[in-house]
Design a protein around this motif. Structure first.
Motif, mmCIF file in Angstrom:
data_model
loop_
_atom_site.group_PDB
_atom_site.id
_atom_site.type_symbol
_atom_site.label_atom_id
_atom_site.label_comp_id
_atom_site.label_asym_id
_atom_site.label_seq_id
_atom_site.Cartn_x
_atom_site.Cartn_y
_atom_site.Cartn_z
ATOM 1 N N LYS A 138 2.356 3.948 6.800
ATOM 2 C CA LYS A 138 2.600 2.581 6.346
ATOM 3 C C LYS A 138 3.674 1.891 7.192
ATOM 4 O O LYS A 138 3.474 0.761 7.648
ATOM 5 N N ASP A 161 10.886 3.262 0.488
ATOM 6 C CA ASP A 161 10.432 4.593 0.898
ATOM 7 C C ASP A 161 11.402 5.731 0.621
ATOM 8 O O ASP A 161 11.061 6.892 0.813
ATOM 9 N N ARG A 199 4.018 -0.145 -7.663
ATOM 10 C CA ARG A 199 3.394 1.024 -7.036
ATOM 11 C C ARG A 199 2.672 1.905 -8.039
ATOM 12 O O ARG A 199 1.726 2.582 -7.694
ATOM 13 N N THR A 200 3.176 1.910 -9.274
ATOM 14 C CA THR A 200 2.576 2.792 -10.287
ATOM 15 C C THR A 200 1.423 2.153 -10.997
ATOM 16 O O THR A 200 1.003 1.115 -10.825
ATOM 17 N N SER A 235 0.829 -1.207 0.000
ATOM 18 C CA SER A 235 0.000 0.000 0.000
ATOM 19 C C SER A 235 0.861 1.254 0.000
ATOM 20 O O SER A 235 2.058 1.202 0.232
ATOM 21 N N ASP A 236 0.224 2.367 -0.258
ATOM 22 C CA ASP A 236 0.922 3.652 -0.248
ATOM 23 C C ASP A 236 0.165 4.619 0.656
ATOM 24 O O ASP A 236 -0.032 5.778 0.322
ATOM 25 N N TYR A 266 9.354 -2.970 -6.991
ATOM 26 C CA TYR A 266 8.453 -2.305 -6.045
ATOM 27 C C TYR A 266 7.896 -1.032 -6.664
ATOM 28 O O TYR A 266 6.703 -0.764 -6.575
ATOM 29 N N ARG A 267 8.750 -0.266 -7.310
ATOM 30 C CA ARG A 267 8.289 0.995 -7.924
ATOM 31 C C ARG A 267 7.338 0.733 -9.083
ATOM 32 O O ARG A 267 6.399 1.461 -9.300
#
Length: 152
Positions: free
Chosen positions: A12, A108, A151-152, A7-8, A147-148
């Protein structure tokens, strides 16, 4: 825990730490309930105290002897407790904690792996790279990129 990592949402990291602590407590309760007839072994309290100490000091250069001095037991006894409750040595457990904190930094921040390895207490970036490849099965840069992308 996996959903929270993906999650973002604000807070977190605090939620991940809380869920991880809840996970540990659940494990310890399960160990205790499995031995209902027996008294709670004193080593379980020692194991809990040592893991709390490790979480509070993961970024420092802590050795087996340092832990032994803090808890007034022998280094050998500490490894026996870790083997009994975690199935691995003190050093291995500490390195896994550090690896998990490093993963948080990778997700992060934009810090380079060298800085992250310093922040989480590894003696060298090489240690982070080796442990990451061994445990996660991927490189640090691949993990961050994946991960990035997720996330997008």
């Amino acid at each position: 825990l996996g959903e929270e990592i993906g999650s973002d949402l604000p807070g977190k990291n605090q939620m991940i730490n809380a869920l991880y602590q809840q996970y540990l407590i659940t494990i310890f309760r399960h160990l205790v309930s499995a031995k209902q007839e027996e008294a709670v072994p004193s080593n379980i309290n020692l194991a809990i105290a040592m893991t709390k100490y490790m979480h509070a000091n993961y970024n420092k250069n802590i050795s087996l002897q340092d832990i032994a001095d803090v808890f007034y037991v022998s280094p050998r006894h500490i490894n026996r407790v870790f083997e009994e409750y975690f199935g691995q040595s003190f050093k291995r457990t500490l390195n896994i904690y550090r690896l998990n904190y490093a993963k948080n930094y990778l997700m992060d921040t934009n810090y380079p792996a060298e800085k992250i390895s310093e922040l989480v207490g590894f003696s060298s970036p090489k240690m982070l790279y080796q442990l990451f490849k061994e445990i996660e099965g991927t490189t640090v840069s691949e993990f961050r990129a994946r991960y990035r992308k997720d996330r997008t």
